[in-house]
Design a protein around this motif. Structure first.
Motif, PDB file in Angstrom:
ATOM      1  N   MET A   1       0.783  -1.241   0.034  1.00  0.00           N
ATOM      2  CA  MET A   1      -0.248   0.081   0.034  1.00  0.00           C
ATOM      3  C   MET A   1       1.166   1.295   0.095  1.00  0.00           C
ATOM      4  N   ARG A   2       0.470   2.341  -0.996  1.00  0.00           N
ATOM      5  CA  ARG A   2       1.431   3.289  -0.785  1.00  0.00           C
ATOM      6  C   ARG A   2       1.108   4.414   0.222  1.00  0.00           C
ATOM      7  N   ARG A   3       1.809   4.829   0.906  1.00  0.00           N
ATOM      8  CA  ARG A   3       1.713   5.949   1.846  1.00  0.00           C
ATOM      9  C   ARG A   3       1.542   7.345   1.252  1.00  0.00           C
ATOM     10  N   THR A   4       0.601   7.976   1.337  1.00  0.00           N
ATOM     11  CA  THR A   4       0.597   9.580   0.854  1.00  0.00           C
ATOM     12  C   THR A   4       0.828  10.192   1.927  1.00  0.00           C
ATOM     13  N   THR A   5       0.838  11.565   1.640  1.00  0.00           N
ATOM     14  CA  THR A   5       1.059  12.439   2.764  1.00  0.00           C
ATOM     15  C   THR A   5      -0.207  12.814   3.415  1.00  0.00           C
ATOM     16  N   GLY A   6      -1.343  12.819   2.795  1.00  0.00           N
ATOM     17  CA  GLY A   6      -2.661  12.900   3.380  1.00  0.00           C
ATOM     18  C   GLY A   6      -3.025  11.843   4.189  1.00  0.00           C
ATOM     19  N   ARG A   7      -2.580  10.396   3.939  1.00  0.00           N
ATOM     20  CA  ARG A   7      -2.823   9.373   4.766  1.00  0.00           C
ATOM     21  C   ARG A   7      -1.790   9.484   5.831  1.00  0.00           C
ATOM     22  N   ALA A   8      -0.852   9.751   5.981  1.00  0.00           N
ATOM     23  CA  ALA A   8       0.398   9.875   6.845  1.00  0.00           C
ATOM     24  C   ALA A   8      -0.055  10.896   7.847  1.00  0.00           C
ATOM     25  N   CYS A   9      -0.710  11.910   7.471  1.00  0.00           N
ATOM     26  CA  CYS A   9      -1.221  13.229   8.403  1.00  0.00           C
ATOM     27  C   CYS A   9      -2.554  12.601   9.006  1.00  0.00           C
ATOM     28  N   ALA A  10      -3.300  11.786   8.383  1.00  0.00           N
ATOM     29  CA  ALA A  10      -4.848  11.495   8.915  1.00  0.00           C
ATOM     30  C   ALA A  10      -4.137  10.307  10.060  1.00  0.00           C
ATOM     31  N   SER A  11      -3.222   9.403   9.879  1.00  0.00           N
ATOM     32  CA  SER A  11      -2.598   8.435  10.710  1.00  0.00           C
ATOM     33  C   SER A  11      -2.208   9.147  12.053  1.00  0.00           C
ATOM     34  N   TYR A  12      -1.490  10.060  11.833  1.00  0.00           N
ATOM     35  CA  TYR A  12      -0.835  10.907  12.951  1.00  0.00           C
ATOM     36  C   TYR A  12      -1.909  11.652  14.053  1.00  0.00           C
ATOM     37  N   GLU A  13      -2.791  12.186  13.041  1.00  0.00           N
ATOM     38  CA  GLU A  13      -3.971  13.015  13.753  1.00  0.00           C
ATOM     39  C   GLU A  13      -4.835  11.933  14.604  1.00  0.00           C
ATOM     40  N   ALA A  14      -5.058  10.753  14.050  1.00  0.00           N
ATOM     41  CA  ALA A  14      -5.670   9.783  14.802  1.00  0.00           C
ATOM     42  C   ALA A  14      -5.035   9.587  15.986  1.00  0.00           C
ATOM     43  N   GLN A  15      -3.859   9.201  16.021  1.00  0.00           N
ATOM     44  CA  GLN A  15      -2.933   8.983  17.307  1.00  0.00           C
ATOM     45  C   GLN A  15      -3.210   9.900  18.228  1.00  0.00           C
ATOM     46  N   TYR A  16      -3.235  11.041  17.846  1.00  0.00           N
ATOM     47  CA  TYR A  16      -3.275  12.356  18.989  1.00  0.00           C
ATOM     48  C   TYR A  16      -4.527  12.317  19.689  1.00  0.00           C
ATOM     49  N   ALA A  17      -4.286  12.496  20.931  1.00  0.00           N
ATOM     50  CA  ALA A  17      -5.470  12.299  21.901  1.00  0.00           C
ATOM     51  C   ALA A  17      -5.852  13.643  22.401  1.00  0.00           C
TER      52      ALA A  17
END
Length: 74
Positions: A1-17
């Motif tokens: 699966m290709r990681r895009t900037t948008g996907r990386a940012c969404a993942s980062y935001e999802a982990q932020y409480a």
């Protein structure tokens, strides 16, 4: 699966409480049995998070610059 900037940012935001931070005071001290210091308040933790994110983004920028020779700040 290709990681895009948008996907990386969404993942980062999802982990932020956000809810935890919003419900706490910046002076609240974190508690974790494996964390030796135990004196870090939420304010220090958030500032450290910003510092680490910036540091790693800078590392990635250096690697990119070494690979393609392009400079930032176009």
């Amino acid at each position: 699966m290709r990681r895009t900037t948008g996907r990386a940012c969404a993942s980062y935001e999802a982990q932020y409480a956000n809810e935890i931070v919003a419900a706490a005071s910046l002076d609240d001290v974190g508690r974790h049995p494996d964390y030796r210091s135990g004196n870090a308040n939420i304010c220090w933790t958030l500032i450290h998070l910003v510092e680490e994110t910036g540091r790693h983004a800078g590392h990635a920028d250096i690697v990119r610059e070494l690979l393609d020779g392009a400079k930032g700040y176009h």
